[in-house]
Scaffold this motif. Sequence first.
Motif, short mmCIF file in Angstrom:
data_model
loop_
_atom_site.label_atom_id
_atom_site.label_comp_id
_atom_site.label_asym_id
_atom_site.label_seq_id
_atom_site.Cartn_x
_atom_site.Cartn_y
_atom_site.Cartn_z
N CYS A 107 -3.87 0.27 -36.12
CA CYS A 107 -3.45 -1.12 -35.89
C CYS A 107 -3.61 -1.99 -37.13
O CYS A 107 -2.87 -2.96 -37.31
CB CYS A 107 -4.23 -1.72 -34.72
N LEU B 225 1.88 -6.71 -34.02
CA LEU B 225 0.80 -6.69 -33.01
C LEU B 225 1.13 -7.55 -31.80
O LEU B 225 0.80 -7.20 -30.67
CB LEU B 225 -0.52 -7.15 -33.63
N ILE C 17 0.64 -5.09 -28.11
CA ILE C 17 -0.49 -4.29 -28.60
C ILE C 17 -1.77 -5.13 -28.57
O ILE C 17 -2.83 -4.63 -28.21
CB ILE C 17 -0.19 -3.74 -30.01
N LEU D 183 -5.25 -4.14 -26.81
CA LEU D 183 -6.54 -4.12 -27.50
C LEU D 183 -7.56 -5.01 -26.79
O LEU D 183 -8.74 -4.65 -26.68
CB LEU D 183 -6.38 -4.55 -28.96
#
Length: 61
Positions: free
Chosen positions: A23, A31, A42, A46
């Motif tokens: 990442c 992201l 993403i 996370l």
Amino acid sequence: MLQYFQAQAKNNAWANYRLLSSCKKLSEDELAAKRTSFFPSILMTLNHILTVDWFYISALD
């Protein structure tokens, strides 16, 4: 039982390291980009992983 939990913690740390290493290569736009997955980005994925890690640490404490 202690060895089991130590192995699980080590595996979780390894998986988090690999995921975050990948990442780090992404831009902020990548992201935050909308994805077709369970979580819409993403970053939200996370966030979920971090929240679950906190939950498990709290439960073990």
